[in-house]
Design an enzyme around this catalytic site. Structure first.
Site, PDB file in Angstrom:
ATOM      1  CE1 TYR A  49      46.778  45.477  39.863  1.00  0.00           C
ATOM      2  CE2 TYR A  49      45.447  47.431  40.211  1.00  0.00           C
ATOM      3  CZ  TYR A  49      45.724  46.104  40.476  1.00  0.00           C
ATOM      4  OH  TYR A  49      44.942  45.397  41.364  1.00  0.00           O
ATOM      5  CG  ASN A 112      40.117  40.270  41.446  1.00  0.00           C
ATOM      6  OD1 ASN A 112      40.223  41.410  41.914  1.00  0.00           O
ATOM      7  ND2 ASN A 112      41.084  39.691  40.775  1.00  0.00           N
TER       8      ASN A 112
END
Ligand code: DAT
Ligand code: MG
Length: 149
Positions: A49, A112
């Site tokens: 990330y 998510n």
């Protein structure tokens, strides 16, 4: 043919969605060429990330991704990167449409359920990061029926 990196995040694993998620990619016609379960280290998660390292949600994102086991997968097929992103749906689960993984199972932006590479460069980078020993070469005979000609 493309190969894309997909990862069931800790919330998807905890909620018992791994089997249903794999089923969607498999039945779509994509070929599973890599699969591993692991608890990501902070180093691995922060490299994955890194593009978001300046964003306010980054510390929370790292804490979440390293909080428990994830299931990392490599899926291969024609236009596999965009096909997988369409199966996954948009980032915010509340805005994702029914029929997508996030639309059916997610109610938040952070939690998510799943990650999918967003382009050819990121797919190559992420596959190298999570599958340093490479992916599996095999012939899925059903592809004769999945693809025309
Ligand atoms: P995607 O996972 O759909 O490619 P992204 O690459 O923009 O989305 O962001 C990576 C992850 O970071 C995303 O799956 C969840 C988290 N995230 C993104 N935007 C966020 C926000 N505004 N608040 C909290 N988490 C966020
Ligand atoms: Mg992304």
């Amino acid at each position: 043919m493309q190969t894309t990196f997909v990862m069931v995040k800790p919330d998807g694993v905890q909620r018992g969605l791994v089997g249903d998620i794999i089923k969607r990619f498999e039945q779509k016609g994509l070929r599973l060429v890599g699969l591993r379960q692991l608890v990501p280290s902070t180093e691995l998660a922060s490299t994955h990330y890194a593009v978001h390292s300046e964003r306010p949600f980054y510390p929370g994102l790292l804490k979440f991704i390293t909080s428990g086991p994830v299931v990392a997968m490599a899926w291969r097929g024609v236009d596999a990167i965009s096909v997988a992103r369409n199966i996954i749906g948009p980032t915010n689960g509340r805005e994702a449409g029914p029929g997508t993984i996030r639309g059916d199972w997610a109610m938040d932006i952070g939690h998510n359920i799943i990650h999918g590479s967003d382009g050819e460069d990121t797919a190559e980078f992420e596959l190298g990061l999570w599958f340093p020993e490479g992916t599996i070469e095999w012939t899925r005979l059903a592809e004769e029926w999945v693809y025309e000609g």
